[in-house]
Scaffold this motif. Structure first.
Motif, short mmCIF file in Angstrom:
data_model
loop_
_atom_site.label_atom_id
_atom_site.label_comp_id
_atom_site.label_asym_id
_atom_site.label_seq_id
_atom_site.Cartn_x
_atom_site.Cartn_y
_atom_site.Cartn_z
N SER A 85 0.67 -1.41 0.32
CA SER A 85 -0.24 -0.11 0.14
C SER A 85 0.79 1.46 -0.28
O SER A 85 0.49 2.07 -1.04
CB SER A 85 -1.36 -0.13 1.28
N THR A 86 1.82 0.82 0.47
CA THR A 86 2.75 2.52 1.45
C THR A 86 3.22 2.43 -0.79
O THR A 86 3.28 3.35 -0.86
CB THR A 86 3.47 2.07 1.83
N CYS A 89 1.19 3.60 -2.37
CA CYS A 89 1.06 5.54 -2.33
C CYS A 89 2.09 6.59 -3.00
O CYS A 89 1.79 7.50 -3.80
CB CYS A 89 0.65 6.02 -0.49
N LEU A 90 3.47 5.94 -2.64
CA LEU A 90 4.69 6.62 -3.22
C LEU A 90 4.45 6.44 -4.61
O LEU A 90 4.88 8.26 -4.97
CB LEU A 90 5.50 6.22 -2.08
N GLU A 93 1.83 9.56 -6.12
CA GLU A 93 2.37 10.73 -5.54
C GLU A 93 3.78 11.27 -6.44
O GLU A 93 3.67 12.35 -7.04
CB GLU A 93 2.70 11.17 -3.63
N SER A 114 6.05 13.59 0.89
CA SER A 114 4.57 11.84 0.85
C SER A 114 5.10 11.26 1.16
O SER A 114 4.18 10.76 2.47
CB SER A 114 4.22 11.43 -0.98
N HIS A 115 6.16 10.07 1.94
CA HIS A 115 6.36 9.94 2.64
C HIS A 115 5.78 9.93 4.13
O HIS A 115 4.84 8.75 4.07
CB HIS A 115 8.04 9.68 2.92
N CYS A 118 2.16 8.64 3.11
CA CYS A 118 1.63 7.28 2.70
C CYS A 118 2.43 6.64 3.60
O CYS A 118 2.12 5.35 4.01
CB CYS A 118 2.76 7.46 1.49
N TYR A 119 2.98 6.41 4.91
CA TYR A 119 3.43 5.52 5.69
C TYR A 119 2.21 5.80 6.62
O TYR A 119 2.22 4.00 7.42
CB TYR A 119 4.97 5.93 6.58
N GLN A 121 -0.98 5.96 5.92
CA GLN A 121 -2.50 5.91 5.38
C GLN A 121 -3.23 5.14 6.22
O GLN A 121 -2.93 4.23 7.01
CB GLN A 121 -2.33 4.70 3.95
#
Length: 164
Positions: A85-86, A89-90, A93, A114-115, A118-119, A121
């Motif tokens: 998931s991360t 997301c990363l 972004e 964005s880290h 995203c970490y 969520q």
């Protein structure tokens, strides 16, 4: 250095303080991509359009850590779901940032910004991982990345989110 370990200690405490969600989690990328193809994103989707070289974020950080985490065998099922998931997301972004800027510095800044988001969520947060996964994640990082000023800022942001 001592200050950096203090932040990691706080991160570990913050992550361990949250109850774990027992909901079933996905254990593979939704696209079913292999580790190699999932990490090719950085060279084929970003670096090809915005070349920043091996010291740029795409190749020097994103691709490097994508391979490390995709090949990490010590993560639990929940840790794998967080990782996947991360990563999505990363990458999302970063792709968005690459559409609005061409400067290597601006791309790097946007990617690092964005880290923390995203970490942490809602459905897959580092805050809800078992302590063993948090340790595995921390051990996967290079000290030079983890103990940089940028790394310390990210850790502070993640801790603040985990403590909410």
């Amino acid at each position: 250095m001592r200050w950096g370990w203090g932040l990691y200690g706080l991160l570990l405490i913050a992550c361990g303080a949250h109850p774990q969600d027992d909901a079933s989690r996905e254990s593979a990328l939704s696209s079913g991509a292999s580790a190699a193809s999932a990490c090719d994103f950085y060279a084929t989707s970003v670096e090809a359009e915005h070349p920043c070289g091996v010291d740029g974020y795409a190749l020097g950080y994103g691709e490097k850590y994508c391979h490390r985490f995709m090949n990490q065998s010590a993560l639990s099922e929940r840790g794998i779901a967080w990782r996947d998931s991360t990563m999505r997301c990363l990458q999302g972004e970063f792709l968005e940032a690459s559409r609005t800027t061409t400067s290597c510095t601006a791309l790097t800044d946007a990617a690092f910004a964005s880290h923390p988001v995203c970490y942490t969520q809602t459905d897959h947060s580092i805050c809800a991982l078992p302590m063993s996964d948090v340790w595995t994640i921390l051990r996967t990082l290079d000290g030079s990345d983890a103990f940089s000023l940028r790394g310390a800022r990210q850790i502070r942001s993640v801790i603040a989110t985990c403590l909410q």
